[in-house]
Write a protein that holds these residues in place. Structure first.
Motif, PDB file in Angstrom:
ATOM      1  N   UNK A   1       0.853  -1.177   0.000  1.00  0.00           N
ATOM      2  CA  UNK A   1       0.000   0.000   0.000  1.00  0.00           C
ATOM      3  C   UNK A   1       0.895   1.234   0.000  1.00  0.00           C
ATOM      4  N   UNK A   2       1.106   1.874  -1.155  1.00  0.00           N
ATOM      5  CA  UNK A   2       1.957   3.071  -1.164  1.00  0.00           C
ATOM      6  C   UNK A   2       1.343   4.153  -0.285  1.00  0.00           C
ATOM      7  N   UNK A   3       2.201   4.863   0.444  1.00  0.00           N
ATOM      8  CA  UNK A   3       1.694   5.962   1.253  1.00  0.00           C
ATOM      9  C   UNK A   3       1.219   7.090   0.352  1.00  0.00           C
ATOM     10  N   UNK A   4       0.459   8.000   0.926  1.00  0.00           N
ATOM     11  CA  UNK A   4      -0.016   9.157   0.160  1.00  0.00           C
ATOM     12  C   UNK A   4       1.175   9.926  -0.396  1.00  0.00           C
ATOM     13  N   UNK A   5       2.203  10.113   0.413  1.00  0.00           N
ATOM     14  CA  UNK A   5       3.394  10.840  -0.039  1.00  0.00           C
ATOM     15  C   UNK A   5       4.087  10.113  -1.183  1.00  0.00           C
ATOM     16  N   UNK A   6       4.213   8.792  -1.067  1.00  0.00           N
ATOM     17  CA  UNK A   6       4.873   8.006  -2.119  1.00  0.00           C
ATOM     18  C   UNK A   6       4.107   8.105  -3.430  1.00  0.00           C
ATOM     19  N   UNK A   7       2.798   7.905  -3.361  1.00  0.00           N
ATOM     20  CA  UNK A   7       2.014   7.949  -4.593  1.00  0.00           C
ATOM     21  C   UNK A   7       2.046   9.349  -5.203  1.00  0.00           C
ATOM     22  N   UNK A   8       1.852  10.372  -4.381  1.00  0.00           N
ATOM     23  CA  UNK A   8       1.817  11.743  -4.886  1.00  0.00           C
ATOM     24  C   UNK A   8       3.145  12.126  -5.530  1.00  0.00           C
ATOM     25  N   UNK A   9       4.252  11.692  -4.938  1.00  0.00           N
ATOM     26  CA  UNK A   9       5.578  12.011  -5.483  1.00  0.00           C
ATOM     27  C   UNK A   9       5.807  11.334  -6.830  1.00  0.00           C
ATOM     28  N   UNK A  10       5.505  10.025  -6.899  1.00  0.00           N
ATOM     29  CA  UNK A  10       5.683   9.297  -8.156  1.00  0.00           C
ATOM     30  C   UNK A  10       4.708   9.800  -9.225  1.00  0.00           C
ATOM     31  N   UNK A  11       3.497  10.105  -8.819  1.00  0.00           N
ATOM     32  CA  UNK A  11       2.501  10.649  -9.745  1.00  0.00           C
ATOM     33  C   UNK A  11       3.015  11.935 -10.376  1.00  0.00           C
ATOM     34  N   UNK A  12       3.560  12.834  -9.558  1.00  0.00           N
ATOM     35  CA  UNK A  12       4.048  14.116 -10.065  1.00  0.00           C
ATOM     36  C   UNK A  12       5.181  13.913 -11.070  1.00  0.00           C
ATOM     37  N   UNK A  13       6.084  12.994 -10.789  1.00  0.00           N
ATOM     38  CA  UNK A  13       7.198  12.732 -11.703  1.00  0.00           C
ATOM     39  C   UNK A  13       6.704  12.142 -13.022  1.00  0.00           C
ATOM     40  N   UNK A  14       5.773  11.171 -12.945  1.00  0.00           N
ATOM     41  CA  UNK A  14       5.254  10.548 -14.164  1.00  0.00           C
ATOM     42  C   UNK A  14       4.528  11.564 -15.034  1.00  0.00           C
ATOM     43  N   UNK A  15       3.728  12.396 -14.411  1.00  0.00           N
ATOM     44  CA  UNK A  15       3.009  13.424 -15.161  1.00  0.00           C
ATOM     45  C   UNK A  15       3.980  14.428 -15.784  1.00  0.00           C
ATOM     46  N   UNK A  16       4.996  14.807 -15.030  1.00  0.00           N
ATOM     47  CA  UNK A  16       5.987  15.745 -15.549  1.00  0.00           C
ATOM     48  C   UNK A  16       6.728  15.153 -16.742  1.00  0.00           C
ATOM     49  N   UNK A  17       6.953  13.848 -16.702  1.00  0.00           N
ATOM     50  CA  UNK A  17       7.644  13.177 -17.805  1.00  0.00           C
ATOM     51  C   UNK A  17       6.762  13.056 -19.042  1.00  0.00           C
ATOM     52  N   UNK A  18       5.440  13.161 -18.859  1.00  0.00           N
ATOM     53  CA  UNK A  18       4.546  13.122 -20.018  1.00  0.00           C
ATOM     54  C   UNK A  18       3.443  12.090 -19.970  1.00  0.00           C
ATOM     55  N   UNK A  19       3.309  11.359 -18.861  1.00  0.00           N
ATOM     56  CA  UNK A  19       2.255  10.343 -18.776  1.00  0.00           C
ATOM     57  C   UNK A  19       0.878  10.977 -18.843  1.00  0.00           C
TER      58      UNK A  19
END
Length: 266
Positions: free
Chosen positions: A156-174
């Motif tokens: 279960x990724x923490x809120x911080x973990x998911x939010x951080x990875x989400x931001x990077x993926x979106x920034x990369x173009x996902x």
């Protein structure tokens, strides 16, 4: 017959609608998981529910053991119905492990697919490498769906973990980011051992990220109900069983008791 048609129209006018009903949609998307449907079942599915399906994921590595002529026909049928078909992340993770990502992307292109999934549910990919791979796929003209989470129970990724990875993926173009919940939806992602959603977690996460770019895997009908009740009928839901597409669309429109009260109170 005319009376029946009139009654159906009256019910349609009284029932819930959603602003993102027409395809192509960017919100309220439904992703169906195909674990090995035959061509006749595929044709029946799209004839009846193609209007309500936005993505079909060929699960696991099933595409490689599907007869090529059947796979070609599935791809063609999806294009006819405005549905984005893509290979599940297992293929990508195998290619990454074998250092064949370039060849994999070219293979996806050769099959005429426009979307790729980039995940690390089984393998480990450093965040900077993941970022670069998403960028690479985008530069090749693909639309990218990433997935956050590991294919193991109790992850279960923490809120911080998911939010951080989400931001990077979106920034990369996902274009979209999937919350991993596998086909079971139990004791993984946002779900507990019984398959119930962690509403407090979802509320905290919704405060941190724009959830219109998340595809929530919700293989169980009760999970679809919970997420719609909490986040609204325009959320994106994935790993939907083919037999549940009509049921889900009914939930989105308030045509089932579980969500009817949300529409009647408007």
């Amino acid at each position: 017959m005319m009376e029946m048609k009139s009654l159906l129209q009256v019910l349609a006018d009284l029932s819930g609608t959603r602003a993102d009903n027409a395809k192509p949609r960017s919100t309220g998307c439904t992703m169906v998981i195909d674990k090995g449907l035959g061509l006749s079942a595929y044709q029946d599915l799209l004839q009846l529910t193609g209007e309500y399906i936005d993505f079909i994921k060929l699960a696991f590595g099933t595409a490689t053991i599907t007869p090529p002529q059947i796979l070609q026909q599935k791809i063609a049928l999806c294009k006819q119905h405005g549905i984005h078909l893509y290979f599940g992340g297992t293929f990508f993770e195998i290619a990454y492990s074998r250092r064949k990502v370039d060849e994999y992307f070219q293979m996806v292109r050769d099959w005429g697919l426009d979307w790729v999934e980039i995940s690390d549910g089984t393998v480990t990919i450093p965040s900077e490498t993941r970022y670069r791979l998403v960028q690479q796929a985008c530069q090749m003209g693909f639309q990218v769906i990433t997935e956050i989470g590991k294919k193991m129970h109790s992850y279960h990724p923490t809120v911080d973990e998911f939010a951080s990875m989400f931001a990077l993926d979106r920034q990369a173009g996902a274009a979209y980011v999937i919350m991993e919940s596998r086909e079971s939806g139990q004791n993984i992602g946002v779900y507990d051992q019984a398959g119930n959603a962690d509403c407090a977690y979802l509320e905290k996460l919704a405060e941190r990220i724009p959830t219109q770019y998340v595809i929530w895997e919700a293989p169980q009908v009760k999970q679809q109900v919970q997420l719609i009740q909490l986040l609204g009928n325009s959320i994106n839901l994935g790993n939907i069983q083919p037999s549940d597409v009509m049921s889900l669309e009914s939930l989105r429109r308030g045509l089932r008791a579980d969500t009817l009260s949300q529409f009647l109170s408007r």
